[in-house]
Scaffold this motif. Structure first.
Motif, PDB file in Angstrom:
ATOM      1  N   TYR A   1       0.868  -1.179   0.000  1.00 28.76           N
ATOM      2  CA  TYR A   1       0.000   0.000   0.000  1.00 28.76           C
ATOM      3  C   TYR A   1       0.903   1.226   0.000  1.00 28.76           C
ATOM      4  CZ  TYR A   1      -3.916   3.052   1.441  1.00 28.76           C
ATOM      5  OH  TYR A   1      -4.885   4.023   1.517  1.00 28.76           O
ATOM      6  N   LEU A   2       0.915   1.959  -1.115  1.00 24.78           N
ATOM      7  CA  LEU A   2       1.706   3.184  -1.234  1.00 24.78           C
ATOM      8  C   LEU A   2       0.876   4.364  -0.756  1.00 24.78           C
ATOM      9  CD1 LEU A   2       3.079   2.616  -4.858  1.00 24.78           C
ATOM     10  CD2 LEU A   2       4.238   2.075  -2.703  1.00 24.78           C
ATOM     11  N   ALA A   3       1.416   5.131   0.159  1.00 23.45           N
ATOM     12  CA  ALA A   3       0.693   6.280   0.696  1.00 23.45           C
ATOM     13  C   ALA A   3       1.561   7.536   0.590  1.00 23.45           C
ATOM     14  CB  ALA A   3       0.307   6.046   2.153  1.00 23.45           C
ATOM     15  N   GLY A   4       0.930   8.650   0.257  1.00 16.14           N
ATOM     16  CA  GLY A   4       1.666   9.905   0.175  1.00 16.14           C
ATOM     17  C   GLY A   4       0.880  10.939  -0.612  1.00 16.14           C
ATOM     18  N   PRO A   5       1.185  12.214  -0.428  1.00 14.21           N
ATOM     19  CA  PRO A   5       0.453  13.273  -1.113  1.00 14.21           C
ATOM     20  C   PRO A   5       0.689  13.251  -2.620  1.00 14.21           C
ATOM     21  CG  PRO A   5       2.386  14.155   0.001  1.00 14.21           C
ATOM     22  CD  PRO A   5       2.269  12.728   0.425  1.00 14.21           C
TER      23      PRO A   5
ATOM     24  N   GLY B   1       5.129  10.432  -6.562  1.00 14.00           N
ATOM     25  CA  GLY B   1       5.549   9.335  -7.425  1.00 14.00           C
ATOM     26  C   GLY B   1       4.829   8.024  -7.215  1.00 14.00           C
ATOM     27  N   LYS B   2       3.617   8.068  -6.672  1.00 15.07           N
ATOM     28  CA  LYS B   2       2.868   6.818  -6.477  1.00 15.07           C
ATOM     29  C   LYS B   2       2.558   6.160  -7.825  1.00 15.07           C
ATOM     30  CE  LYS B   2      -0.495   8.781  -4.180  1.00 15.07           C
ATOM     31  NZ  LYS B   2       0.016  10.186  -4.186  1.00 15.07           N
ATOM     32  N   THR B   3       2.079   6.948  -8.765  1.00 19.11           N
ATOM     33  CA  THR B   3       1.760   6.412 -10.085  1.00 19.11           C
ATOM     34  C   THR B   3       3.023   5.907 -10.780  1.00 19.11           C
ATOM     35  OG1 THR B   3      -0.174   7.844 -10.313  1.00 19.11           O
ATOM     36  CG2 THR B   3       0.758   6.947 -12.342  1.00 19.11           C
ATOM     37  N   HIS B   4       4.124   6.620 -10.613  1.00 19.03           N
ATOM     38  CA  HIS B   4       5.409   6.169 -11.160  1.00 19.03           C
ATOM     39  C   HIS B   4       5.693   4.740 -10.704  1.00 19.03           C
ATOM     40  CE1 HIS B   4       9.938   6.943 -11.900  1.00 19.03           C
ATOM     41  NE2 HIS B   4       9.821   5.700 -11.468  1.00 19.03           N
ATOM     42  N   LEU B   5       5.570   4.482  -9.413  1.00 18.77           N
ATOM     43  CA  LEU B   5       5.894   3.159  -8.879  1.00 18.77           C
ATOM     44  C   LEU B   5       4.899   2.095  -9.341  1.00 18.77           C
ATOM     45  CD1 LEU B   5       7.069   4.038  -5.255  1.00 18.77           C
ATOM     46  CD2 LEU B   5       8.476   3.325  -7.201  1.00 18.77           C
ATOM     47  N   LEU B   6       3.629   2.459  -9.465  1.00 18.17           N
ATOM     48  CA  LEU B   6       2.648   1.495  -9.952  1.00 18.17           C
ATOM     49  C   LEU B   6       2.948   1.100 -11.393  1.00 18.17           C
ATOM     50  CD1 LEU B   6      -0.712   2.906  -8.529  1.00 18.17           C
ATOM     51  CD2 LEU B   6       0.579   0.952  -7.695  1.00 18.17           C
ATOM     52  N   LEU B   7       3.203   2.090 -12.243  1.00 17.44           N
ATOM     53  CA  LEU B   7       3.523   1.796 -13.640  1.00 17.44           C
ATOM     54  C   LEU B   7       4.845   1.051 -13.747  1.00 17.44           C
ATOM     55  CD1 LEU B   7       2.468   5.173 -15.303  1.00 17.44           C
ATOM     56  CD2 LEU B   7       1.256   2.992 -15.383  1.00 17.44           C
TER      57      LEU B   7
ATOM     58  N   LEU C   1     -10.455  -8.739 -14.147  1.00 21.59           N
ATOM     59  CA  LEU C   1      -9.051  -8.356 -13.997  1.00 21.59           C
ATOM     60  C   LEU C   1      -8.324  -9.246 -13.008  1.00 21.59           C
ATOM     61  CD1 LEU C   1      -8.982  -4.452 -14.006  1.00 21.59           C
ATOM     62  CD2 LEU C   1      -8.326  -6.014 -15.829  1.00 21.59           C
ATOM     63  N   ASP C   2      -9.044  -9.706 -11.990  1.00 23.65           N
ATOM     64  CA  ASP C   2      -8.390 -10.508 -10.967  1.00 23.65           C
ATOM     65  C   ASP C   2      -8.258 -11.977 -11.366  1.00 23.65           C
ATOM     66  OD1 ASP C   2     -11.060 -10.986 -10.840  1.00 23.65           O
ATOM     67  OD2 ASP C   2     -11.309 -10.521  -8.723  1.00 23.65           O
ATOM     68  N   THR C   3      -8.680 -12.322 -12.579  1.00 26.62           N
ATOM     69  CA  THR C   3      -8.466 -13.677 -13.075  1.00 26.62           C
ATOM     70  C   THR C   3      -7.581 -13.692 -14.317  1.00 26.62           C
ATOM     71  OG1 THR C   3     -10.524 -13.562 -14.365  1.00 26.62           O
ATOM     72  CG2 THR C   3     -10.649 -14.539 -12.168  1.00 26.62           C
ATOM     73  N   ASN C   4      -7.446 -12.541 -14.972  1.00 23.87           N
ATOM     74  CA  ASN C   4      -6.669 -12.472 -16.210  1.00 23.87           C
ATOM     75  C   ASN C   4      -5.299 -11.834 -16.032  1.00 23.87           C
ATOM     76  OD1 ASN C   4      -8.766 -13.618 -17.685  1.00 23.87           O
ATOM     77  ND2 ASN C   4      -9.710 -11.636 -18.109  1.00 23.87           N
ATOM     78  N   ASN C   5      -4.927 -11.504 -14.802  1.00 22.90           N
ATOM     79  CA  ASN C   5      -3.650 -10.849 -14.557  1.00 22.90           C
ATOM     80  C   ASN C   5      -2.923 -11.474 -13.373  1.00 22.90           C
ATOM     81  OD1 ASN C   5      -3.523  -8.285 -16.409  1.00 22.90           O
ATOM     82  ND2 ASN C   5      -5.618  -8.344 -15.629  1.00 22.90           N
ATOM     83  N   ASP C   6      -1.620 -11.225 -13.336  1.00 26.63           N
ATOM     84  CA  ASP C   6      -0.798 -11.702 -12.230  1.00 26.63           C
ATOM     85  C   ASP C   6      -0.527 -10.593 -11.214  1.00 26.63           C
ATOM     86  OD1 ASP C   6      -0.187 -14.363 -13.435  1.00 26.63           O
ATOM     87  OD2 ASP C   6       0.763 -13.107 -14.953  1.00 26.63           O
ATOM     88  N   LEU C   7      -0.730  -9.353 -11.655  1.00 27.55           N
ATOM     89  CA  LEU C   7      -0.496  -8.194 -10.785  1.00 27.55           C
ATOM     90  C   LEU C   7      -1.545  -7.134 -11.073  1.00 27.55           C
ATOM     91  CD1 LEU C   7       1.330  -6.425  -8.869  1.00 27.55           C
ATOM     92  CD2 LEU C   7       2.470  -5.632 -10.960  1.00 27.55           C
ATOM     93  N   LEU C   8      -2.137  -6.592 -10.025  1.00 26.90           N
ATOM     94  CA  LEU C   8      -3.058  -5.472 -10.137  1.00 26.90           C
ATOM     95  C   LEU C   8      -2.437  -4.261  -9.456  1.00 26.90           C
ATOM     96  CD1 LEU C   8      -6.518  -7.094  -9.274  1.00 26.90           C
ATOM     97  CD2 LEU C   8      -5.471  -6.762 -11.526  1.00 26.90           C
ATOM     98  N   ALA C   9      -2.395  -3.129 -10.159  1.00 26.06           N
ATOM     99  CA  ALA C   9      -1.895  -1.879  -9.605  1.00 26.06           C
ATOM    100  C   ALA C   9      -3.070  -0.910  -9.565  1.00 26.06           C
ATOM    101  CB  ALA C   9      -0.763  -1.329 -10.471  1.00 26.06           C
ATOM    102  N   LEU C  10      -3.593  -0.672  -8.380  1.00 30.47           N
ATOM    103  CA  LEU C  10      -4.827   0.099  -8.216  1.00 30.47           C
ATOM    104  C   LEU C  10      -4.505   1.471  -7.636  1.00 30.47           C
ATOM    105  CD1 LEU C  10      -7.070  -2.782  -6.813  1.00 30.47           C
ATOM    106  CD2 LEU C  10      -6.652  -2.120  -9.189  1.00 30.47           C
ATOM    107  N   ASP C  11      -4.738   2.495  -8.423  1.00 27.46           N
ATOM    108  CA  ASP C  11      -4.299   3.854  -8.102  1.00 27.46           C
ATOM    109  C   ASP C  11      -5.456   4.728  -7.630  1.00 27.46           C
ATOM    110  OD1 ASP C  11      -2.598   5.991  -7.859  1.00 27.46           O
ATOM    111  OD2 ASP C  11      -2.130   6.159  -9.996  1.00 27.46           O
TER     112      ASP C  11
END
Length: 243
Positions: free
Chosen positions: A55-59, A63-69, A101-111
């Protein structure tokens, strides 16, 4: 409803990589890389509590989206399937957006979890997706401007699930950190950015990193067209031409 598809140039941009993130908390990059790269054999043995999810937290602007991508790119390098979902684009229709999405992927990045806070149906949809992903051994990385206990959620069970994730708190960069990011991006573009011009940008322009990187992109195009180094006079002239 279909999830907005990321342009390939954005999803696979060399700027959006784990190794290009500046001043990450100790161990954060290694943990994200491990989570994104885990193979199918180890995926089913993850901590059932969700403590190995992140869980990434911050204002805004840290760079939260940076790390998700970047995590999605890392998963792609490892031959895994990943989906990046900006929840603000699915407010009021999150169940439909997350379907399959939770059956067709190995990783979910939820922003942007805060976008659906207070919307009970969306919260239930996210709660259900969380549980299905956990049962299927799928990795999940969340991002929000607020910690789980600060979100205005109506569903206590969702808050509990989010609180079980490993939390990485991101903080804004100082001027040295911003300068490092801009230098790195200029170098990757083969862009001749003089130190004096960099200092001028940091002192005179909006210090939001997103705005600074957008300015760097504009300067890159202008410099390429003019075949010029980015000096302070060239920087000022480019800005004046756009105002």
């Amino acid at each position: 409803m279909s999830i907005p598809q990321l342009p390939l140039a954005l999803r696979h941009s060399p700027d959006q990589r784990l190794e290009t993130y500046v001043n990450a908390p100790d161990g954060a990059i290694a943990q994200l890389r491990s989570l994104a790269s885990s193979d199918e054999e180890t995926a089913g043995y993850r901590d059932p509590s969700g403590a190995d999810w992140v869980y990434l937290a911050g204002p805004a602007g840290v760079g939260k989206t940076h790390l998700l991508l970047a995590a999605c790119a890392q998963a792609d390098i490892a031959g895994r399937r990943a989906a990046y979902v900006p929840l603000s684009a699915a407010v009021g229709r999150l169940r439909e957006a997350l379907q399959s999405l939770d059956t067709n992927n190995d990783l979910l990045a939820l922003d942007g979890i805060e976008a659906i806070a207070g919307r009970r149906e969306d919260e239930i949809a996210l709660f259900d997706t969380h549980n299905r992903a956990r049962q299927a051994g799928i990795a999940v990385i969340y991002a929000s401007r607020e910690n789980p206990d600060e979100l205005k959620l109506t569903l206590p069970d969702l808050r509990s699930r989010l609180s079980q994730c490993t939390r990485i708190v991101l903080t804004p960069l100082d001027d040295d950190g911003r300068a490092q990011v801009l230098r790195q991006r200029a170098q990757r573009r083969g862009l001749a950015l003089e130190e004096a011009a960099l200092e001028w940008m940091l002192k005179r322009m909006d210090r939001d990193l997103g705005g600074l990187t957008q300015l760097l992109d504009k300067l890159d195009r202008a410099s390429l067209a003019a075949q010029r180094r980015i000096t302070v006079p060239f920087l000022k002239r480019t800005i004046d031409d756009e105002t």
